[in-house]
Each structure stands twice: as structure tokens, then as C-alpha cells.
Design a protein around this motif. Structure first.
Motif, mmCIF file in Angstrom:
data_model
loop_
_atom_site.group_PDB
_atom_site.id
_atom_site.type_symbol
_atom_site.label_atom_id
_atom_site.label_comp_id
_atom_site.label_asym_id
_atom_site.label_seq_id
_atom_site.Cartn_x
_atom_site.Cartn_y
_atom_site.Cartn_z
ATOM 1 N N PRO A 12 0.805 -1.226 0.000
ATOM 2 C CA PRO A 12 0.000 0.000 0.000
ATOM 3 C C PRO A 12 0.839 1.279 0.000
ATOM 4 N N VAL A 13 0.226 2.327 -0.505
ATOM 5 C CA VAL A 13 0.828 3.665 -0.552
ATOM 6 C C VAL A 13 -0.167 4.652 0.046
ATOM 7 N N LEU A 14 0.298 5.870 0.313
ATOM 8 C CA LEU A 14 -0.609 6.890 0.835
ATOM 9 C C LEU A 14 -1.452 7.511 -0.269
ATOM 10 N N ASN A 15 -0.805 7.806 -1.400
ATOM 11 C CA ASN A 15 -1.482 8.521 -2.475
ATOM 12 C C ASN A 15 -1.509 7.665 -3.738
ATOM 13 N N ARG A 16 -2.651 7.646 -4.382
ATOM 14 C CA ARG A 16 -2.821 6.835 -5.581
ATOM 15 C C ARG A 16 -1.768 7.196 -6.630
ATOM 16 N N GLY A 17 -1.177 6.165 -7.217
ATOM 17 C CA GLY A 17 -0.177 6.380 -8.248
ATOM 18 C C GLY A 17 1.250 6.360 -7.737
ATOM 19 N N GLU A 18 1.444 6.414 -6.400
ATOM 20 C CA GLU A 18 2.799 6.334 -5.858
ATOM 21 C C GLU A 18 3.357 4.929 -6.048
ATOM 22 N N TYR A 19 4.679 4.848 -6.109
ATOM 23 C CA TYR A 19 5.335 3.546 -6.210
ATOM 24 C C TYR A 19 5.619 3.046 -4.805
ATOM 25 N N PRO A 20 5.250 1.814 -4.476
ATOM 26 C CA PRO A 20 5.460 1.315 -3.114
ATOM 27 C C PRO A 20 6.918 1.456 -2.667
ATOM 28 N N TYR A 21 7.070 1.905 -1.433
ATOM 29 C CA TYR A 21 8.387 2.238 -0.894
ATOM 30 C C TYR A 21 9.185 1.005 -0.516
ATOM 31 N N PHE A 22 8.523 0.012 0.060
ATOM 32 C CA PHE A 22 9.233 -1.156 0.565
ATOM 33 C C PHE A 22 8.314 -2.360 0.513
ATOM 34 N N GLY A 23 8.897 -3.524 0.591
ATOM 35 C CA GLY A 23 8.166 -4.783 0.649
ATOM 36 C C GLY A 23 9.173 -5.909 0.774
ATOM 37 N N GLN A 24 8.663 -7.112 0.921
ATOM 38 C CA GLN A 24 9.584 -8.245 1.037
ATOM 39 C C GLN A 24 10.347 -8.460 -0.262
ATOM 40 N N ARG A 25 11.620 -8.627 -0.138
ATOM 41 C CA ARG A 25 12.477 -9.043 -1.255
ATOM 42 C C ARG A 25 13.712 -9.696 -0.661
ATOM 43 N N SER A 26 13.987 -10.890 -1.084
ATOM 44 C CA SER A 26 15.164 -11.594 -0.590
ATOM 45 C C SER A 26 16.409 -11.077 -1.290
ATOM 46 N N GLY A 27 17.499 -11.070 -0.555
ATOM 47 C CA GLY A 27 18.781 -10.858 -1.203
ATOM 48 C C GLY A 27 19.202 -12.127 -1.923
ATOM 49 N N PHE A 28 20.221 -12.017 -2.757
ATOM 50 C CA PHE A 28 20.727 -13.204 -3.437
ATOM 51 C C PHE A 28 21.322 -14.190 -2.434
ATOM 52 N N VAL A 29 21.857 -13.642 -1.349
ATOM 53 C CA VAL A 29 22.402 -14.475 -0.279
ATOM 54 C C VAL A 29 21.483 -14.339 0.925
ATOM 55 N N VAL A 30 20.835 -15.422 1.294
ATOM 56 C CA VAL A 30 19.898 -15.411 2.415
ATOM 57 C C VAL A 30 20.695 -15.437 3.717
ATOM 58 N N PRO A 31 20.296 -14.632 4.715
ATOM 59 C CA PRO A 31 21.108 -14.521 5.932
ATOM 60 C C PRO A 31 20.976 -15.691 6.889
ATOM 61 N N ARG A 32 20.983 -16.894 6.362
ATOM 62 C CA ARG A 32 21.101 -18.104 7.183
ATOM 63 C C ARG A 32 22.157 -18.968 6.527
ATOM 64 N N ALA A 33 22.898 -19.684 7.325
ATOM 65 C CA ALA A 33 23.944 -20.536 6.765
ATOM 66 C C ALA A 33 24.236 -21.671 7.731
ATOM 67 N N THR A 34 24.736 -22.767 7.192
ATOM 68 C CA THR A 34 25.183 -23.870 8.026
ATOM 69 C C THR A 34 26.676 -23.720 8.246
ATOM 70 N N ALA A 35 27.034 -23.522 9.502
ATOM 71 C CA ALA A 35 28.443 -23.408 9.877
ATOM 72 C C ALA A 35 28.945 -24.766 10.354
ATOM 73 N N ILE A 36 30.246 -24.949 10.283
ATOM 74 C CA ILE A 36 30.885 -26.123 10.853
ATOM 75 C C ILE A 36 31.477 -25.693 12.190
ATOM 76 N N SER A 37 31.105 -26.384 13.238
ATOM 77 C CA SER A 37 31.504 -25.955 14.574
ATOM 78 C C SER A 37 32.927 -26.394 14.890
ATOM 79 N N THR A 38 33.471 -25.770 15.919
ATOM 80 C CA THR A 38 34.817 -26.141 16.370
ATOM 81 C C THR A 38 34.812 -27.505 17.044
ATOM 82 N N LYS A 39 33.622 -28.033 17.339
ATOM 83 C CA LYS A 39 33.517 -29.382 17.908
ATOM 84 C C LYS A 39 33.367 -30.450 16.829
ATOM 85 N N ALA A 40 33.420 -30.031 15.569
ATOM 86 C CA ALA A 40 33.223 -30.986 14.475
ATOM 87 C C ALA A 40 34.216 -32.129 14.580
ATOM 88 N N SER A 41 33.689 -33.338 14.525
ATOM 89 C CA SER A 41 34.545 -34.514 14.657
ATOM 90 C C SER A 41 35.419 -34.717 13.431
#
Length: 524
Positions: free
Chosen positions: A324-353
Motif C-alpha cells: 500500500p501507498v498513501l497517495n494513488r499512483g505512488e510507487y510502493p516504498y518497501f516490501g519483502q524481497r530476498s537478497g541473493f544471499v539469504v542470511p542463514r547458513a550452516t556453519a561447521i563448529s569447532t567441535k566438528a569430529s
């Protein structure tokens, strides 16, 4: 459609955390097969069908192909708190899937604290597929590689990657299309339009029509993707405007959104239980005709509800609306959009066998065979090749055991569950966009300036990480509680300026300066 194939490595994790305290040069071996432990839990839509990923066909096949067994940890509902306790006790598994930007001080501090390993040498020596993917992402844009690293250039995990356009936008405002038709209302564009539509829904169907879950940062919350706040140029997450980093919780314009939300709440346009709804309660409200509008996903919201209601109510229909926007014809300011790199990752722990074995296990998904497996499952079971296109079978689209499409996707492919992966656009076309309502919705939701404003997952420098973490934890808790109170009226809007002063006293500006420094270090 760009054909850079994407992967999901939402990989399996332990049900019990028992580690050999001494040797780390070799994985535990059972019947000649190395065994690793993995902290990764199935999402809610799948957790109702399995205790851990060990029960899902996708990960049974994955383990068989790589010749490595994985014990999946049974993760309670509050996964973040559970992981924090494990880390505090020094009792963590070989592999940990997490949003490392949420670790106090970020992934750099997790490395400095001796929790996870830097992976530069590991990628070079043991992860050839991941190494190739890094170079591909570098060609898409250098910022993508920076998002995989700490400020010191250390890779900290096997990330989830998205490249195809079809995988980047998947959350937005949705309404009952059949209710719009019955009330004679048009699809809303402005905030004023939304109020007229919600009022018509309230009056016609005797409900408080705008609903969501109570978990603040769940995309299904009424704050999801800053949907209504963004009409006032307020973004309820860290973002930047012309290089200036800020957070919507402390923007003066936030009062405009809170005034609107409070008004809607008082008028009975917002579900009075939105604070306490969990996912199952919210889903049942949708199914029982108590929800006329919400923020949700293309697959596990719109697709799930359309499929579930097809037989129960043939008139049930959903439609996506532009942000949604305040005034008709405005371009929406923000919304969901993923980055190319999602901020979750699988790390290998220092306890890795066995670091090399862990890397080999994770790396498989980034090669061609592994990519097809985690995106489409087992050929002949969950997909078949039709004219060179991997096409999901009835195992996914009309599951004989009664699984929803969302649940079947998670059970047989894993890709929809997130995690460490590269998502394939051909998955998105069939799951996220397989119904016309979904395709139309994403086309609308993509029309925002989010790409110009959003940030990669920034982490303050290690030397200020503890200070930032302490400040931001207090600010975040206070802001969330205050916003809910302002909306419900338990705190008067006249105290908004006092609220801003409270954030200042808690150190908001110092926290903002640390995030600004992280942004400047990354891009300057």
C-alpha cells in the motif's frame, strides 16, 4: 528465466548431542559409515509430520548418496533460545544452521568465541562445488560474496543462495477475493482504500478482518514486510537511505503508522487476538472464515489455503495486492524481497569430529546431482523430466497420504524449508507460482523499491559486538512491547515522543553508529 541453479542444504541434525570430547580428526563411524551431528529442525508445516529431518525421505536419500549418516537434533519451538543454551554450555554439534547475524557480534564473533570455524581453507580444500558457486555469485555482483563473509573476509557457513527472479519475492498482502466481489469492493491500493475494504469486510462478515500471528518478526504478523508502515516510509528493520543506516523502530514517522494501526484496532478492523495467535490458530481462522486480509507467503500461505479450501468452500479465493501507498499512483516504498544471499547458513563448529567429512556432506548439494535432489527430490518419485523440465509428480501436488503441497515439498525436496541451499527457479514456478493467483500476486509484490533500501545481514565489529548486543537486545524488546501497546491502546499515542527518548536512553544511537560503521566498512 535465469538458469543459475539454486540449492537448499537444510541438512540433518542430531536428536541427542553426545560428542566425543577428545579426538576431532575423524567422524564417529557406525558400521563403516561416518556419522555427523546437525542442528537443523523442520519448519512448523513439516514438524507436525516428523520429529526430525531423519524421518523425511529427502534426507534419507541425501545421506545414502553421500555415504554419510547424520543425526538430527530434535529442536524445541524456541530454537534460538535452545541453541544459545547449547552454545553457552559448549555442547554443540558438528554442523549448525542458524542466522549468524543474530549471534551477538555476528559470525565474526562466533568465530572469535571458538564456536564455529572460518571456512576459507575448508572451501578451497574440501568444497569444490561451493567454491564454484562463490565465483558464480561474484559474477552476479561482488556484494553477494561480501554477504557470505565477515568483515575480515572469512567465510562462515554454507549459505542459502537465490539467483533466479522467481525465488526473490514471495511475501505480501493478501485478501479474500470472493469477499471483495461480494462487497463490491476493488482491490485496495492506498491506505484509505484498505480502510474502506476492511470496514466493508467487518460489516458484511461480522469479523475483525485483518489478522496474523503474534510472533513479531514472523512475516505473517500484521507488521510483516513493513506492509502498512512502509506507506509512511517506515521500515521495521535495519535499512539504509542514501547510505544512512536506520531502523524504523526509532523513525519519527513511525507515529503515523501507529496512529493508523491504533485507529483500525479501535474500529474492530484488526483481529484483537493478533498478539496471541500462533500459526495453527491463525490457519484455523482462515479456514473458518474469520480472516479477510493478512500478510503471507505465496506457497505456505496462499497456495496452502487455496488447496485446503478447494473442497471445503468452492467460493474461497485469494488475491494479492500491491504494497500500500498513501497517495494513488505512488510507487510502493518497501516490501519483502530476498537478497541473493539469504542470511542463514550452516556453519561447521569447532567441535566438528571431522571437518572434511562435514564439508563433503554439505558441499554435495551445490553440485548438479545434489542440486536436483534438494530442489526436486528423487526422479520417478517426486519429479519426472518432461521435455527437459523437472516436473513435480502427484507425490507433491496431490499427495496420496494427504500431505499438503507445502508439507510434501518439505518432506520430499527440502528446498521450501529454507536453510543452506541454492533455490532453483523451476521449483518456484511450480510451487510458489503454480496457481494463477500466486503468479499475479508476486508480480504485484515485486513492484517496490526494496532492493534500493534493504541491507545485507550486517554485524558490528567484534570489538563492539558485546556492547551492541546488550544495547540492541534491550531496545528490541522495548520497541516490540511498546508498538503492541500503542496499537492496542494500553499505552497512549501521546507518549510516542517519550518512547523515542526511552530508545535514546537505552543507547539506540550508539547501536545505530555500530551498524553504520559495519555498513561503511563493507561498502567503502
Amino acid at each position: 528465466m535465469r538458469r543459475i541453479l539454486l540449492f537448499v542444504l537444510v541438512l540433518a541434525v542430531t536428536a541427542s548431542l553426545v560428542f566425543a570430547a577428545g579426538k576431532k580428526e575423524a567422524a564417529r563411524v557406525s558400521d563403516g559409515v561416518p556419522t555427523l551431528t546437525y542442528y537443523l529442525g523442520p519448519p512448523a508445516v513439516i514438524a507436525t509430520h516428523v520429529d526430525t529431518w531423519a524421518d523425511a525421505p529427502i534426507w534419507q536419500e541425501y545421506q545414502k548418496r553421500v555415504g554419510i549418516n547424520v543425526e538430527f537434533i530434535r529442536i524445541p519451538q524456541d530454537a534460538a533460545a535452545h541453541l544459545s543454551l547449547l552454545i553457552a554450555a559448549g555442547d554443540y554439534p558438528d554442523m549448525i544452521e542458524h542466522r549468524w547475524g543474530n549471534y551477538t557480534g555476528g559470525p565474526a564473533q562466533a568465530i572469535a568465541d571458538g564456536v564455529i570455524l572460518p571456512l576459507n581453507d575448508v572451501f578451497r580444500d574440501h568444497a569444490p562445488n561451493m567454491t564454484k558457486r562463490i565465483e558464480m555469485m561474484r559474477q552476479v555482483g561482488p556484494d553477494n560474496v561480501l554477504a557470505m563473509q565477515t568483515g575480515a573476509g572469512e567465510y562462515f557457513g554454507f549459505p542459502m543462495l537465490r539467483v533466479d527472479d522467481e525465488t526473490l519475492v514471495f511475501v505480501g498482502p493478501q485478501l479474500r477475493a470472493d469477499w471483495l466481489e461480494k462487497t463490491g469492493m476493488e482491490l485496495p491500493e492506498t491506505i484509505a482504500d484498505w480502510e474502506r475494504v476492511l470496514t466493508a469486510f467487518r460489516d458484511e462478515f461480522d469479523v475483525a478482518p485483518l489478522s496474523g500471528t503474534g510472533k513479531f518478526f514472523d512475516a505473517r504478523n500484521i507488521f510483516g514486510a513493513s506492509t502498512f508502515a512502509s506507506a509512511y516510509r517506515v521500515v521495521l528493520e535495519w535499512h539504509q537511505v542514501n547510505g544512512h543506516v536506520q531502523h524504523g523502530f526509532a523513525q519519527p514517522e513511525l507515529i503515523d503508522f501507529l496512529t493508523l494501526a491504533n485507529s483500525w484496532y479501535q474500529k474492530g478492523l484488526i483481529d484483537p487476538e493478533f498478539v496471541t495467535n500462533d500459526r495453527s490458530v491463525f490457519d484455523n481462522k482462515v479456514y473458518n472464515g474469520q480472516v479477510g486480509a493478512f500478510i503471507g507467503f505465496t506457497g505456505s500461505s496462499m497456495g496452502l489455503y487455496l488447496n485446503a479450501m478447494a473442497d471445503r468452500d468452492p467460493n474461497f479465493d485469494l488475491v494479492g495486492a500491491k504494497y500500500p501507498v498513501l497517495n494513488r499512483g505512488e510507487y510502493p516504498y518497501f516490501g519483502q524481497r530476498s537478497g541473493f544471499v539469504v542470511p542463514r547458513a550452516t556453519a561447521i563448529s569447532t567441535k566438528a569430529s571431522d571437518v572434511a567429512t562435514a564439508a563433503r556432506f554439505l558441499d554435495y548439494a551445490y553440485g548438479e546431482e545434489g542440486h536436483m535432489l534438494v530442489n526436486f527430490g528423487i526422479e520417478g518419485v517426486s519429479y519426472t523430466m518432461e521435455n527437459g523440465f523437472p516436473t513435480y509428480t502427484d507425490t507433491i501436488t496431490n499427495n496420496p497420504d494427504g500431505l499438503s503441497v507445502a508439507a510434501a515439498m518439505g518432506m520430499y525436496t527440502g528446498i521450501s524449508a529454507g536453510g543452506s541451499a541454492v533455490q532453483d527457479g523451476r521449483y518456484a514456478v511450480q510451487y510458489l507460482l503454480n496457481q494463477q493467483q500466486q503468479a499475479d500476486a508476486v508480480e504485484k509484490w515485486a513492484q517496490t523499491n526494496a532492493a534500493e533500501i534493504m541491507l545485507v545481514d550486517l554485524s558490528p565489529a567484534p570489538n563492539v559486538a558485546d556492547e551492541y548486543g546488550a544495547i540492541w537486545s534491550e531496545v528490541l524488546t522495548h520497541a516490540e512491547e511498546s508498538l503492541l501497546r500503542f496499537i492496542t491502546g494500553s499505552r497512549p499515542l501521546s507518549q510516542f515522543n517519550a518512547y523515542l527518548r526511552e530508545l535514546e536512553a537505552m543507547g539506540y544511537q550508539k547501536a545505530r553508529a555500530h551498524m553504520q560503521a559495519a555498513y561503511d566498512a563493507l561498502y567503502n
